[in-house]
Design an enzyme around this catalytic site. Structure first.
Site, PDB file in Angstrom:
ATOM      1  N   HIS A  51       0.840  -1.205   0.000  1.00 16.80           N
ATOM      2  CA  HIS A  51       0.000   0.000   0.000  1.00 16.80           C
ATOM      3  C   HIS A  51       0.878   1.259   0.000  1.00 16.80           C
ATOM      4  O   HIS A  51       1.990   1.234  -0.478  1.00 16.80           O
ATOM      5  CB  HIS A  51      -0.993  -0.046   1.163  1.00 16.80           C
TER       6      HIS A  51
ATOM      7  N   GLU B  81      -2.431   0.510   7.963  1.00 19.32           N
ATOM      8  CA  GLU B  81      -1.550  -0.564   7.532  1.00 19.32           C
ATOM      9  C   GLU B  81      -0.335  -0.046   6.782  1.00 19.32           C
ATOM     10  O   GLU B  81       0.788  -0.536   6.979  1.00 19.32           O
ATOM     11  CB  GLU B  81      -2.312  -1.561   6.638  1.00 19.32           C
TER      12      GLU B  81
ATOM     13  N   HIS C 229       2.881  -6.884   4.763  1.00 23.06           N
ATOM     14  CA  HIS C 229       1.502  -6.451   4.950  1.00 23.06           C
ATOM     15  C   HIS C 229       1.035  -6.710   6.375  1.00 23.06           C
ATOM     16  O   HIS C 229       1.686  -7.423   7.147  1.00 23.06           O
ATOM     17  CB  HIS C 229       0.569  -7.206   3.989  1.00 23.06           C
TER      18      HIS C 229
ATOM     19  N   GLU D  42       1.699 -11.476   6.220  1.00 20.24           N
ATOM     20  CA  GLU D  42       0.624 -10.733   6.885  1.00 20.24           C
ATOM     21  C   GLU D  42       0.920 -10.741   8.374  1.00 20.24           C
ATOM     22  O   GLU D  42       0.702 -11.735   9.072  1.00 20.24           O
ATOM     23  CB  GLU D  42      -0.728 -11.386   6.600  1.00 20.24           C
TER      24      GLU D  42
END
Length: 276
Positions: free
Chosen positions: A9, A23, A78, A144
């Site tokens: 992102h 995030e 992430h 993650e």
């Protein structure tokens, strides 16, 4: 080894959010710590990041850049989100890959090292058709690192020490997977001032007494050279050569003209605390 490191992102795409966190910011912080730890600690490592600030970059731009650069590994960082109740760590390789593939073997290693230290529930190793895993031409992994909308995971994410620990877990996995060699630097070396070396312990004890009378502490150590035992009088050990040379000058000014400096590798024992 060339690592393409992708903080997920960024910019106009904040990713998941929860508990006052975005995030994109957590991803970037962990990734920067991975980069810094790798380049500062290991030889022959190059790291190219998809972003180093809060900027917008498309998924296609990221994989195109990694492919054009000829990266050896693509690592995408992430955080997760779901319903506030889900929590833990998981990582992904592309769904078309077999469990015996090179990418899967790298996943095995990184998963082991990250989950060893991250204090998160282990949700396992998974596969998915994510763009960065599908379009990268080198082995790729997406991690993650907890659920940002879960209060327990988010509480960890807020801690800089936790983010550094997670980064170190990733680094440990990469170092094992790619057989990286640690850098040798002054912090790994002890500079010992030897104020005489003798085959007679009596002579060594006389030297210790002589130095003591001039206000210089020392002790006797032993070393075997070509099968013969020598008694070395050590008058200090230092992490920097400048400090050792200052002590050497002090010893020489005290009348010990046969003093010298030896360098030895430190023995480092690393202990990792793991919370269950």
């Amino acid at each position: 080894m060339k690592l393409y490191l992708d903080p997920g992102h960024g910019g106009s795409d904040s990713g998941a959010s929860g508990n006052g966190l975005l995030e994109k910011n957590i991803n970037l912080d962990i990734a920067l710590r991975i980069r810094n730890t790798l380049v500062n600690s290991y030889e022959n490592v190059e790291v190219l990041m998809s972003r180093t600030t809060d900027t917008t970059k498309s998924l296609q731009q990221r994989t195109d850049e990694a492919n054009a650069w000829g990266a050896d590994y693509f690592l995408s960082i992430h955080c997760n989100s779901f319903n506030g109740a889900a929590q833990g760590y998981e990582d992904y390789i592309h769904s078309n890959l077999s469990d015996s593939s090179l990418t899967a073997s790298y996943q095995d290693i990184l998963h082991t090292e990250v989950t060893r230290v991250n204090q998160l529930t282990n949700r396992g190793q998974k596969k998915a058709n994510f763009h960065v895993l599908r379009e990268s031409s080198m082995p790729a992994l997406l991690t993650e690192n907890g659920f940002i909308d879960n209060a327990q995971d988010a509480n960890l994410m807020m801690q800089s020490t936790w983010r550094q620990t997670v980064a170190q877990g990733h680094v440990n996995g990469i170092a094992i997977a790619f057989n990286l060699q640690p850098k040798q630097n002054d912090t790994d070396i002890l500079y010992k001032v030897i104020a005489g070396s003798f085959q007679s312990r009596d002579n060594a004890e006389e030297r210790v007494a002589y130095l003591s009378g001039r206000g210089i502490d020392s002790f006797i150590g032993t070393v075997t050279i070509s099968g013969e035992l020598w008694y070395r009088v050590q008058a200090g050990a230092f992490s920097t050569r400048d400090s050792a040379e200052a002590r050497l000058e002090e010893v020489q000014n005290a009348g010990v003209t046969d003093a010298y400096i030896v360098t030895e590798q430190k023995l480092t024992i690393v202990q990792t605390a793991v919370s269950n």
